[in-house]
Design a protein around this motif. Structure first.
Motif, PDB file in Angstrom:
ATOM      1  N   SER A  60       0.841  -1.203   0.000  1.00  0.00           N
ATOM      2  CA  SER A  60       0.000   0.000   0.000  1.00  0.00           C
ATOM      3  C   SER A  60       0.865   1.238   0.000  1.00  0.00           C
ATOM      4  N   ASN A  61       0.197   2.392   0.039  1.00  0.00           N
ATOM      5  CA  ASN A  61       0.950   3.643   0.206  1.00  0.00           C
ATOM      6  C   ASN A  61       1.732   3.562   1.510  1.00  0.00           C
ATOM      7  N   SER A  62       2.921   4.120   1.520  1.00  0.00           N
ATOM      8  CA  SER A  62       3.758   4.037   2.735  1.00  0.00           C
ATOM      9  C   SER A  62       3.117   4.753   3.911  1.00  0.00           C
ATOM     10  N   GLU A  63       2.426   5.842   3.638  1.00  0.00           N
ATOM     11  CA  GLU A  63       1.825   6.600   4.752  1.00  0.00           C
ATOM     12  C   GLU A  63       0.520   5.961   5.221  1.00  0.00           C
ATOM     13  N   GLY A  64      -0.002   4.999   4.445  1.00  0.00           N
ATOM     14  CA  GLY A  64      -1.266   4.342   4.787  1.00  0.00           C
ATOM     15  C   GLY A  64      -2.259   4.529   3.657  1.00  0.00           C
ATOM     16  N   ASP A  65      -3.184   3.581   3.534  1.00  0.00           N
ATOM     17  CA  ASP A  65      -4.194   3.657   2.475  1.00  0.00           C
ATOM     18  C   ASP A  65      -5.149   4.817   2.705  1.00  0.00           C
ATOM     19  N   ASP A  66      -5.692   5.367   1.597  1.00  0.00           N
ATOM     20  CA  ASP A  66      -6.609   6.516   1.709  1.00  0.00           C
ATOM     21  C   ASP A  66      -7.771   6.233   2.648  1.00  0.00           C
ATOM     22  N   GLU A  67      -8.327   5.016   2.512  1.00  0.00           N
ATOM     23  CA  GLU A  67      -9.545   4.694   3.255  1.00  0.00           C
ATOM     24  C   GLU A  67      -9.317   4.758   4.774  1.00  0.00           C
ATOM     25  N   ILE A  68      -8.214   4.207   5.223  1.00  0.00           N
ATOM     26  CA  ILE A  68      -7.972   4.216   6.674  1.00  0.00           C
ATOM     27  C   ILE A  68      -7.545   5.610   7.143  1.00  0.00           C
ATOM     28  N   ILE A  69      -6.826   6.321   6.312  1.00  0.00           N
ATOM     29  CA  ILE A  69      -6.444   7.686   6.708  1.00  0.00           C
ATOM     30  C   ILE A  69      -7.696   8.544   6.859  1.00  0.00           C
ATOM     31  N   GLU A  70      -8.638   8.390   5.928  1.00  0.00           N
ATOM     32  CA  GLU A  70      -9.928   9.120   6.029  1.00  0.00           C
ATOM     33  C   GLU A  70     -10.628   8.767   7.346  1.00  0.00           C
ATOM     34  N   ALA A  71     -10.642   7.461   7.662  1.00  0.00           N
ATOM     35  CA  ALA A  71     -11.347   7.007   8.875  1.00  0.00           C
ATOM     36  C   ALA A  71     -10.687   7.574  10.130  1.00  0.00           C
ATOM     37  N   ILE A  72      -9.358   7.585  10.150  1.00  0.00           N
ATOM     38  CA  ILE A  72      -8.634   8.120  11.322  1.00  0.00           C
ATOM     39  C   ILE A  72      -8.886   9.623  11.437  1.00  0.00           C
ATOM     40  N   ARG A 263       8.591   5.179   4.175  1.00  0.00           N
ATOM     41  CA  ARG A 263       8.737   4.752   2.773  1.00  0.00           C
ATOM     42  C   ARG A 263       9.778   3.641   2.668  1.00  0.00           C
ATOM     43  N   ALA A 264      10.828   3.738   3.504  1.00  0.00           N
ATOM     44  CA  ALA A 264      11.899   2.729   3.458  1.00  0.00           C
ATOM     45  C   ALA A 264      11.388   1.359   3.913  1.00  0.00           C
ATOM     46  N   ARG A 265      10.342   1.335   4.745  1.00  0.00           N
ATOM     47  CA  ARG A 265       9.797   0.027   5.144  1.00  0.00           C
ATOM     48  C   ARG A 265       8.585  -0.353   4.262  1.00  0.00           C
ATOM     49  N   LEU A 266       8.433   0.343   3.190  1.00  0.00           N
ATOM     50  CA  LEU A 266       7.400   0.102   2.155  1.00  0.00           C
ATOM     51  C   LEU A 266       5.996   0.421   2.664  1.00  0.00           C
ATOM     52  N   SER A 267       5.328  -0.495   3.377  1.00  0.00           N
ATOM     53  CA  SER A 267       3.991  -0.132   3.856  1.00  0.00           C
ATOM     54  C   SER A 267       3.584  -1.008   5.024  1.00  0.00           C
ATOM     55  N   ALA A 268       2.530  -0.582   5.717  1.00  0.00           N
ATOM     56  CA  ALA A 268       1.908  -1.454   6.714  1.00  0.00           C
ATOM     57  C   ALA A 268       1.113  -2.524   5.950  1.00  0.00           C
ATOM     58  N   SER A 269       0.574  -3.505   6.670  1.00  0.00           N
ATOM     59  CA  SER A 269      -0.127  -4.609   6.017  1.00  0.00           C
ATOM     60  C   SER A 269      -1.422  -4.125   5.350  1.00  0.00           C
ATOM     61  N   THR A 270      -1.561  -4.411   4.064  1.00  0.00           N
ATOM     62  CA  THR A 270      -2.731  -3.922   3.321  1.00  0.00           C
ATOM     63  C   THR A 270      -4.055  -4.497   3.837  1.00  0.00           C
ATOM     64  N   PRO A 271      -4.204  -5.841   3.987  1.00  0.00           N
ATOM     65  CA  PRO A 271      -5.503  -6.339   4.467  1.00  0.00           C
ATOM     66  C   PRO A 271      -5.861  -5.812   5.850  1.00  0.00           C
ATOM     67  N   ILE A 272      -4.863  -5.684   6.716  1.00  0.00           N
ATOM     68  CA  ILE A 272      -5.151  -5.188   8.073  1.00  0.00           C
ATOM     69  C   ILE A 272      -5.627  -3.733   7.996  1.00  0.00           C
ATOM     70  N   MET A 273      -5.006  -2.948   7.138  1.00  0.00           N
ATOM     71  CA  MET A 273      -5.462  -1.551   6.996  1.00  0.00           C
ATOM     72  C   MET A 273      -6.889  -1.495   6.454  1.00  0.00           C
ATOM     73  N   LYS A 274      -7.165  -2.352   5.473  1.00  0.00           N
ATOM     74  CA  LYS A 274      -8.521  -2.351   4.883  1.00  0.00           C
ATOM     75  C   LYS A 274      -9.552  -2.695   5.950  1.00  0.00           C
ATOM     76  N   ALA A 275      -9.229  -3.697   6.784  1.00  0.00           N
ATOM     77  CA  ALA A 275     -10.185  -4.092   7.825  1.00  0.00           C
ATOM     78  C   ALA A 275     -10.317  -2.985   8.873  1.00  0.00           C
ATOM     79  N   CYS A 276      -9.193  -2.440   9.309  1.00  0.00           N
ATOM     80  CA  CYS A 276      -9.242  -1.424  10.385  1.00  0.00           C
ATOM     81  C   CYS A 276      -9.891  -0.120   9.927  1.00  0.00           C
ATOM     82  N   ALA A 277      -9.961   0.093   8.623  1.00  0.00           N
ATOM     83  CA  ALA A 277     -10.666   1.286   8.122  1.00  0.00           C
ATOM     84  C   ALA A 277     -12.129   1.238   8.566  1.00  0.00           C
TER      85      ALA A 277
END
Ligand SMILES: Cc1ncc(COP(=O)(O)O)c(C=O)c1O
Length: 391
Positions: A60-72, A263-277
């Motif tokens: 995913s995006n290194s800073e986090g997926d759009d959906e979860i960032i919106e939710a936060i 960015r150097a660690r690429l991204s957090a886990s995509t499915p976990i971010m999708k669920a936590c959104a």
């Protein structure tokens, strides 16, 4: 070569393993509700299944997926009146990763000091010193239900103080701070132009007679870094997801360095971010149920500890810990020795208090209040007999 980081919470596990074939172990050390009668709410489990069944195997995006960032963002605007936009949020693999990012990016080991509460959640000591920070502490006052001592904050600030750390609700004491206290802390930070780090991971777990207030709504102009995550209130500590956000952040360099590490660690886990959104918008009933259980268990632990010879304690109002004082007498030299002796004799694992700070953590131990009352009762009976034993 760097020195290993000490962990009073996990270090005793080695001894527990050695004795586990002959003794029942009471793991009262790790703040993991899912090890007891708490479980991830169904809607979140379903959200993860849906994410995995959909297309979620990608980075995913290194800073986090759009959906979860919106939710936060939505949650932090609503709950804490945060003065931030989407670009101020970084999704991390738990607060733990945020702490590594933060201290790795910011500490000048020649001079920087960080001012942390004492007793304190141990990684604030271990991880920040690993990256070269000098630790200064301010007193949490046991006589005043573990409230921060404002004079002690003031006295510990120097020209090299980089961050002032606040943990509210507090680990290890279970205190929840009043708005007036937070305001006093924010005023000092403003006076000395300090950046506040506010760890709010237990912000939904309030069961005492007190209202929770987030730091973002209190701080006016000076820089604030808030740390939060899903581990505790959403009962998914093993999913590893959290976030940090930056309010009033003019130090573009620090923020950019932290984002570059992400960015150097690429991204957090995509499915976990999708669920936590979906975490904040789903039914929140599990939080009410959890606080009900925690209130009963806090009252039980408070009563039992205070009935035991040479142990006394303050009642927790939030999070899921209690931090009793133990009179070591001549039987033990240190709280670490006490906890090791207790573990070898009873199988109960309590992290030793001095691991949470050598001055005000000393002569204490921490217990979780997560186990069901029957299990706590069984363990506290053993503790009581152990304390009565003549040596
Ligand atoms: C005060 C505090 N901050 C952070 C953490 C770690 O949280 P995470 O699971 O998000 O890494 C804990 C875990 O016990 C904690 O007590």
């Amino acid at each position: 070569m760097k020195k290993p980081i000490k962990s009073p919470i996990r270090d005793l596990l080695k001894i527990a393993k050695q004795i586990s074939s002959e003794k029942k172990i009471y793991p009262f050390n790790i703040g993991d509700p899912n090890k007891f009668d708490f479980d991830t709410p169904d809607y979140l489990k379903q959200a993860l299944i849906d994410a995995v069944k959909g297309k979620a195997g990608h980075y995913s995006n290194s800073e986090g997926d759009d959906e979860i960032i919106e939710a936060i963002l939505k949650r932090e605007l609503r709950k804490n009146e945060a003065k931030i936009s989407k670009d101020d949020i970084l999704v991390t693999q738990g607060i733990s990763e945020a702490l590594f990012f933060l201290f790795a990016s910011s500490i000048d080991s020649k001079k920087d000091e960080i001012l942390i509460p004492e007793p304190s959640y141990p990684p604030y000591i271990g991880v920040s010193s690993f990256f070269g920070a000098k630790i200064k502490t301010y007193k949490l006052d046991e006589e005043k239900e573990w409230e921060p001592d404002i004079d002690s904050i003031r006295d510990s600030i120097t020209k090299n103080t980089k961050f002032l750390v606040v943990i509210n609700p507090n680990n290890p004491t279970g205190a929840v701070y009043h708005k007036t206290m937070l305001k006093e802390i924010a005023d000092i930070a403003a006076e000395y132009k300090l950046t506040i780090i506010s760890d709010e991971i237990y912000d939904e777990l309030i069961f005492g007679n007190v209202s929770y207030v987030g730091m973002a709504s209190i701080v006016r102009d000076n820089p604030l870094i808030v740390l939060n995550g899903f581990s505790k209130s959403y009962l998914i500590p093993g999913w590893r997801l959290g976030y940090m956000y930056f309010q009033n952040f003019d130090d573009y360099n620090l923020k950019e360095t932290i984002f570059s590490l992400a960015r150097a660690r690429l991204s957090a886990s995509t499915p976990i971010m999708k669920a936590c959104a979906k975490a904040y918008s789903g039914p929140q009933d599990h939080i009410k149920e959890m606080n009900k259980k925690l209130k009963e268990r806090a009252e039980f632990a408070f009563k039992r500890f205070n009935e035991i010879e040479n142990i006394s304690t303050v009642k927790p109002k939030g999070a899921f810990y209690i931090f009793p004082k133990v009179n070591l007498g001549k039987r033990w030299k240190t709280d670490e020795e006490f906890c090791i002796d207790l573990l070898r004799n009873t199988g109960i694992i309590f992290p030793y208090g001095s691991g949470f700070g050598s001055k005000y953590g000393k002569n204490h131990f921490r217990s979780i209040i997560l186990p069901p009352i029957e299990i706590m009762n069984e363990a506290f009976d053993k503790l009581e007999a152990f304390m009565k034993r003549k040596v």
